[in-house]
Write a protein that holds these residues in place. Structure first.
Motif, PDB file in Angstrom:
ATOM      1  N   SER A  73       0.826  -1.209   0.000  1.00  0.00           N
ATOM      2  CA  SER A  73       0.000   0.000   0.000  1.00  0.00           C
ATOM      3  C   SER A  73       0.860   1.258   0.000  1.00  0.00           C
ATOM      4  O   SER A  73       0.448   2.299  -0.522  1.00  0.00           O
ATOM      5  CB  SER A  73      -0.967   0.002   1.186  1.00  0.00           C
ATOM      6  OG  SER A  73      -0.313   0.346   2.394  1.00  0.00           O
ATOM      7  N   ASP A  74       2.064   1.201   0.595  1.00  0.00           N
ATOM      8  CA  ASP A  74       2.990   2.322   0.518  1.00  0.00           C
ATOM      9  C   ASP A  74       3.549   2.491  -0.897  1.00  0.00           C
ATOM     10  O   ASP A  74       3.960   3.580  -1.281  1.00  0.00           O
ATOM     11  CB  ASP A  74       4.159   2.125   1.491  1.00  0.00           C
ATOM     12  CG  ASP A  74       3.770   2.422   2.935  1.00  0.00           C
ATOM     13  OD1 ASP A  74       2.782   3.140   3.153  1.00  0.00           O
ATOM     14  OD2 ASP A  74       4.467   1.928   3.847  1.00  0.00           O
ATOM     15  N   THR A 123      -6.698   2.336   8.262  1.00  0.00           N
ATOM     16  CA  THR A 123      -6.041   3.174   9.264  1.00  0.00           C
ATOM     17  C   THR A 123      -4.933   4.004   8.623  1.00  0.00           C
ATOM     18  O   THR A 123      -4.774   5.192   8.922  1.00  0.00           O
ATOM     19  CB  THR A 123      -5.470   2.310  10.395  1.00  0.00           C
ATOM     20  OG1 THR A 123      -6.512   1.492  10.939  1.00  0.00           O
ATOM     21  CG2 THR A 123      -4.906   3.176  11.510  1.00  0.00           C
ATOM     22  N   ALA A 124      -4.142   3.378   7.726  1.00  0.00           N
ATOM     23  CA  ALA A 124      -3.120   4.132   6.998  1.00  0.00           C
ATOM     24  C   ALA A 124      -3.763   5.207   6.124  1.00  0.00           C
ATOM     25  O   ALA A 124      -3.238   6.325   6.000  1.00  0.00           O
ATOM     26  CB  ALA A 124      -2.277   3.178   6.152  1.00  0.00           C
ATOM     27  N   TYR A 125      -4.892   4.875   5.503  1.00  0.00           N
ATOM     28  CA  TYR A 125      -5.643   5.846   4.699  1.00  0.00           C
ATOM     29  C   TYR A 125      -6.025   7.050   5.563  1.00  0.00           C
ATOM     30  O   TYR A 125      -5.869   8.200   5.152  1.00  0.00           O
ATOM     31  CB  TYR A 125      -6.881   5.153   4.141  1.00  0.00           C
ATOM     32  CG  TYR A 125      -7.659   5.932   3.099  1.00  0.00           C
ATOM     33  CD1 TYR A 125      -7.684   5.506   1.772  1.00  0.00           C
ATOM     34  CD2 TYR A 125      -8.388   7.065   3.428  1.00  0.00           C
ATOM     35  CE1 TYR A 125      -8.408   6.192   0.806  1.00  0.00           C
ATOM     36  CE2 TYR A 125      -9.102   7.767   2.481  1.00  0.00           C
ATOM     37  CZ  TYR A 125      -9.115   7.327   1.169  1.00  0.00           C
ATOM     38  OH  TYR A 125      -9.827   8.021   0.215  1.00  0.00           O
ATOM     39  N   MET A 126      -6.535   6.764   6.765  1.00  0.00           N
ATOM     40  CA  MET A 126      -6.945   7.844   7.651  1.00  0.00           C
ATOM     41  C   MET A 126      -5.762   8.716   8.043  1.00  0.00           C
ATOM     42  O   MET A 126      -5.872   9.953   8.110  1.00  0.00           O
ATOM     43  CB  MET A 126      -7.607   7.267   8.903  1.00  0.00           C
ATOM     44  CG  MET A 126      -8.235   8.312   9.794  1.00  0.00           C
ATOM     45  SD  MET A 126      -9.700   9.089   9.048  1.00  0.00           S
ATOM     46  CE  MET A 126     -10.929   7.812   9.320  1.00  0.00           C
ATOM     47  N   ALA A 127      -4.602   8.083   8.280  1.00  0.00           N
ATOM     48  CA  ALA A 127      -3.405   8.861   8.604  1.00  0.00           C
ATOM     49  C   ALA A 127      -2.990   9.748   7.437  1.00  0.00           C
ATOM     50  O   ALA A 127      -2.483  10.856   7.634  1.00  0.00           O
ATOM     51  CB  ALA A 127      -2.262   7.919   8.989  1.00  0.00           C
ATOM     52  N   ASP A 128      -3.200   9.264   6.204  1.00  0.00           N
ATOM     53  CA  ASP A 128      -2.850  10.055   5.017  1.00  0.00           C
ATOM     54  C   ASP A 128      -3.617  11.368   4.957  1.00  0.00           C
ATOM     55  O   ASP A 128      -3.079  12.387   4.511  1.00  0.00           O
ATOM     56  CB  ASP A 128      -3.156   9.265   3.732  1.00  0.00           C
ATOM     57  CG  ASP A 128      -2.236   8.078   3.519  1.00  0.00           C
ATOM     58  OD1 ASP A 128      -1.139   8.060   4.110  1.00  0.00           O
ATOM     59  OD2 ASP A 128      -2.632   7.170   2.764  1.00  0.00           O
ATOM     60  N   GLU A 189      -8.117   7.414  -4.096  1.00  0.00           N
ATOM     61  CA  GLU A 189      -6.805   7.081  -3.551  1.00  0.00           C
ATOM     62  C   GLU A 189      -6.343   8.194  -2.616  1.00  0.00           C
ATOM     63  O   GLU A 189      -6.607   9.370  -2.864  1.00  0.00           O
ATOM     64  CB  GLU A 189      -5.795   6.875  -4.680  1.00  0.00           C
ATOM     65  CG  GLU A 189      -4.381   6.567  -4.218  1.00  0.00           C
ATOM     66  CD  GLU A 189      -4.319   5.352  -3.327  1.00  0.00           C
ATOM     67  OE1 GLU A 189      -3.994   5.521  -2.134  1.00  0.00           O
ATOM     68  OE2 GLU A 189      -4.646   4.246  -3.794  1.00  0.00           O
ATOM     69  N   SER A 190      -5.672   7.835  -1.531  1.00  0.00           N
ATOM     70  CA  SER A 190      -5.262   8.827  -0.537  1.00  0.00           C
ATOM     71  C   SER A 190      -3.767   9.104  -0.538  1.00  0.00           C
ATOM     72  O   SER A 190      -3.332  10.097   0.045  1.00  0.00           O
ATOM     73  CB  SER A 190      -5.677   8.358   0.862  1.00  0.00           C
ATOM     74  OG  SER A 190      -4.953   7.189   1.230  1.00  0.00           O
ATOM     75  N   LEU A 191      -2.955   8.233  -1.136  1.00  0.00           N
ATOM     76  CA  LEU A 191      -1.502   8.401  -1.086  1.00  0.00           C
ATOM     77  C   LEU A 191      -0.982   8.873  -2.445  1.00  0.00           C
ATOM     78  O   LEU A 191      -1.003   8.109  -3.416  1.00  0.00           O
ATOM     79  CB  LEU A 191      -0.837   7.074  -0.712  1.00  0.00           C
ATOM     80  CG  LEU A 191       0.675   7.116  -0.453  1.00  0.00           C
ATOM     81  CD1 LEU A 191       0.988   7.982   0.771  1.00  0.00           C
ATOM     82  CD2 LEU A 191       1.235   5.718  -0.270  1.00  0.00           C
ATOM     83  N   PRO A 192      -0.513  10.118  -2.542  1.00  0.00           N
ATOM     84  CA  PRO A 192      -0.025  10.629  -3.824  1.00  0.00           C
ATOM     85  C   PRO A 192       1.174   9.820  -4.326  1.00  0.00           C
ATOM     86  O   PRO A 192       1.962   9.296  -3.539  1.00  0.00           O
ATOM     87  CB  PRO A 192       0.393  12.070  -3.498  1.00  0.00           C
ATOM     88  CG  PRO A 192      -0.297  12.403  -2.222  1.00  0.00           C
ATOM     89  CD  PRO A 192      -0.434  11.128  -1.471  1.00  0.00           C
ATOM     90  N   PRO A 420      -6.312  13.015  -1.600  1.00  0.00           N
ATOM     91  CA  PRO A 420      -6.451  11.819  -2.421  1.00  0.00           C
ATOM     92  C   PRO A 420      -6.212  12.184  -3.882  1.00  0.00           C
ATOM     93  O   PRO A 420      -6.777  13.142  -4.400  1.00  0.00           O
ATOM     94  CB  PRO A 420      -7.890  11.381  -2.163  1.00  0.00           C
ATOM     95  CG  PRO A 420      -8.195  11.920  -0.800  1.00  0.00           C
ATOM     96  CD  PRO A 420      -7.467  13.227  -0.729  1.00  0.00           C
ATOM     97  N   GLU A 421      -5.356  11.393  -4.565  1.00  0.00           N
ATOM     98  CA  GLU A 421      -4.848  11.814  -5.868  1.00  0.00           C
ATOM     99  C   GLU A 421      -5.630  11.275  -7.051  1.00  0.00           C
ATOM    100  O   GLU A 421      -5.897  11.985  -7.999  1.00  0.00           O
ATOM    101  CB  GLU A 421      -3.385  11.367  -5.982  1.00  0.00           C
ATOM    102  CG  GLU A 421      -2.740  11.768  -7.300  1.00  0.00           C
ATOM    103  CD  GLU A 421      -1.289  11.362  -7.322  1.00  0.00           C
ATOM    104  OE1 GLU A 421      -0.793  11.030  -8.410  1.00  0.00           O
ATOM    105  OE2 GLU A 421      -0.658  11.352  -6.255  1.00  0.00           O
ATOM    106  N   VAL A 422      -5.962   9.979  -7.045  1.00  0.00           N
ATOM    107  CA  VAL A 422      -6.564   9.367  -8.222  1.00  0.00           C
ATOM    108  C   VAL A 422      -8.033   9.102  -7.955  1.00  0.00           C
ATOM    109  O   VAL A 422      -8.373   8.202  -7.194  1.00  0.00           O
ATOM    110  CB  VAL A 422      -5.854   8.051  -8.578  1.00  0.00           C
ATOM    111  CG1 VAL A 422      -6.452   7.450  -9.839  1.00  0.00           C
ATOM    112  CG2 VAL A 422      -4.368   8.293  -8.756  1.00  0.00           C
ATOM    113  N   PRO A 423      -8.946   9.887  -8.520  1.00  0.00           N
ATOM    114  CA  PRO A 423     -10.365   9.666  -8.259  1.00  0.00           C
ATOM    115  C   PRO A 423     -10.870   8.432  -8.986  1.00  0.00           C
ATOM    116  O   PRO A 423     -10.402   8.118 -10.077  1.00  0.00           O
ATOM    117  CB  PRO A 423     -11.026  10.929  -8.824  1.00  0.00           C
ATOM    118  CG  PRO A 423     -10.089  11.396  -9.888  1.00  0.00           C
ATOM    119  CD  PRO A 423      -8.701  11.008  -9.440  1.00  0.00           C
ATOM    120  N   PRO A 424     -11.804   7.703  -8.402  1.00  0.00           N
ATOM    121  CA  PRO A 424     -12.413   6.570  -9.084  1.00  0.00           C
ATOM    122  C   PRO A 424     -13.322   7.051 -10.204  1.00  0.00           C
ATOM    123  O   PRO A 424     -13.579   8.255 -10.318  1.00  0.00           O
ATOM    124  CB  PRO A 424     -13.207   5.880  -7.977  1.00  0.00           C
ATOM    125  CG  PRO A 424     -13.502   6.963  -6.999  1.00  0.00           C
ATOM    126  CD  PRO A 424     -12.341   7.897  -7.054  1.00  0.00           C
TER     127      PRO A 424
END
Length: 445
Positions: A73-74, A123-128, A189-192, A420-424
């Motif tokens: 995921s990273d 949880t990682a998403y929320m931290a992002d 997506e939340s991680l650029p 979040p970088e890439v929209p669905p």
């Protein structure tokens, strides 16, 4: 205003994903003892032992694969990992719903363990998407969604269980697949890409993740705290059904309603109480308060002689919902943003290791102390005593870590949250989370 609205939409999406996922998990809890008795033709004690082995299979796969998925995921982002895990859970529930033999259940649990990274990735998403000083509150919302899922799930499962022990598994499969579709269509997506790092197989295992994170000295202490806390809390969903059937002759419906009542209080503690208390008392104090409540609750449940005492100590146990968001809030500030997935993978691996040991040990203890009702060793509450001891260890370690590393005053090394970088498909790009008036005055940590 538009940016703030989109940020709230992103937050709502991930919370709904967690909620639906936990409803699916909770649905099967009240009926698993009955299904195991049906497949084995054995007693409740024998079903409890097999149930412990099922949890072991699931947790062992989680222990091995959580760091892999966290590192993936990273590298590739949170969204694809989350979606694949939901498909895996769908297949797991379908296998369990048609299981003619016990080994079908084990195959399903192994698949679910490999794919079951939903909570860690979320949880990682929320931290992002959250400023470091607001993460305790946001992690509390995750816990509340988790608890709310356990309110709704067991109640639905208990009621559906009246029509047969396999019906709730079909319902869980439908929910997991609906959750996959929801994430596919709605969740961005939340991680650029600019903040991702290369996948390293040497770090994508439980030992490698710990070695990679040891440069942050406080992290290892906090992982140990979460390990002992999870070692204890896994007993509630695992052994509670067998305990209440043995001691109070609960039906699947009664089990579901009781766990649902616990979930209401647990969710309230995390979503409503944890954030404001952390601002006033600081996260370490709130974590200690939650751990102390858990220790008292486990001891009280063990010695409950009637349902009124049981309900009293379950109510005390709801205060333990303060501990996870406070501990996770402190923990998330100890590593940079591009290691949040690795951190949550390590957290999930520690939790999975606890899930390997805890439920298996609890069911074995339960079987030993209930298999001979006429012996002097008959004590169905024995597993909860062991859980209380584990929580005390967590409490001691957390208190020492808070003093040694000055966790209440230590500055965050995490960066600001990202958009979040890439929209669905069909979605607009979600704008970055803007500072609100609370952000101008960070709370005590």
């Amino acid at each position: 205003m538009q940016a703030a609205t989109r940020s709230r939409l992103t937050l709502t999406c991930i919370l709904i994903t967690i909620l639906i996922d936990m409803i699916g998990v909770g649905i099967i809890v009240p009926v698993l003892p009955e299904l195991l008795e049906e497949l084995t033709g054995g007693s409740v004690a024998e079903a409890a032992v097999i149930g412990g082995y099922l949890v072991f299979a699931y947790a062992f796969m989680q222990f091995v694969f959580s760091p892999v998925l966290g590192n993936l995921s990273d590298r590739f982002g949170r969204r694809p990992v989350l979606l694949l895990s939901l498909l895996g859970l769908t297949f797991d529930y379908l296998m369990m719903s048609i299981a003619p033999f016990v080994w079908y259940l084990f195959v399903g649990r192994i698949i679910a363990g490999i794919a079951g990274a939903a909570l860690a990735t979320a949880t990682a998403y929320m931290a992002d998407i959250t400023p470091p000083h607001k993460r305790t509150h946001r992690f509390g919302l995750i816990g509340a969604a988790f608890g709310l899922g356990f309110i709704i799930g067991p109640v639905i499962g208990g009621e559906l269980g009246e029509f047969g022990p396999r019906i709730p598994f079909l319902a869980a499969a439908g929910l997991a697949f609906a959750n996959f579709l929801f994430g596919l269509l709605v969740l961005p997506e939340s991680l650029p890409k600019s903040n991702r790092r290369k996948f390293n197989i040497r770090r994508a295992n439980p030992l490698g993740a710990v070695i990679a994170l040891r440069q942050y000295s406080s992290v290892l202490w906090l992982l140990a705290v979460l390990f002992f806390l999870q070692l204890a809390t896994q007993a509630l969903p695992t052994i509670f059904s067998y305990f209440t059937v043995e001691v109070f002759d609960f039906s699947s419906s009664a089990i579901g309603r009781t766990l649902g009542a616990f979930g209401i209080g647990f969710a309230f503690s995390q979503a409503v109480v944890a954030g404001p208390l952390s601002k006033g008392l600081g996260e370490p104090a709130v974590g200690i308060l939650g751990l102390a409540a858990a220790a008292i609750a486990f001891a009280g449940i063990a010695f409950s002689e009637d349902v009124y005492q049981l309900y009293l100590f379950i109510a005390v146990g709801t205060v333990s919902g303060l501990a996870p968001p406070a501990i996770n809030g402190v923990l998330s500030r100890q590593v940079p943003d591009n290691s949040q997935g690795e951190l949550q993978g390590a957290v999930n691996a520690a939790s999975s290791l606890a899930t390997i040991i805890g439920p298996l040990g609890a069911t074995q203890i339960f079987s030993y102390y209930t298999s001979s009702p006429t012996s002097e060793h008959y004590f169905p509450g024995a597993p909860f005593i062991a859980c209380g001891i584990a929580v005390l260890l967590a409490l001691i370690l957390f208190a020492i870590a808070a003093l040694r590393f000055e966790l209440g005053r230590r500055p965050s090394i995490a960066d600001h949250p990202h958009a979040p970088e890439v929209p669905p498909p069909g979605q607009v790009r979600v704008a970055p989370i803007e500072e609100d008036e609370d952000d101008a005055h960070p709370p005590r940590q």
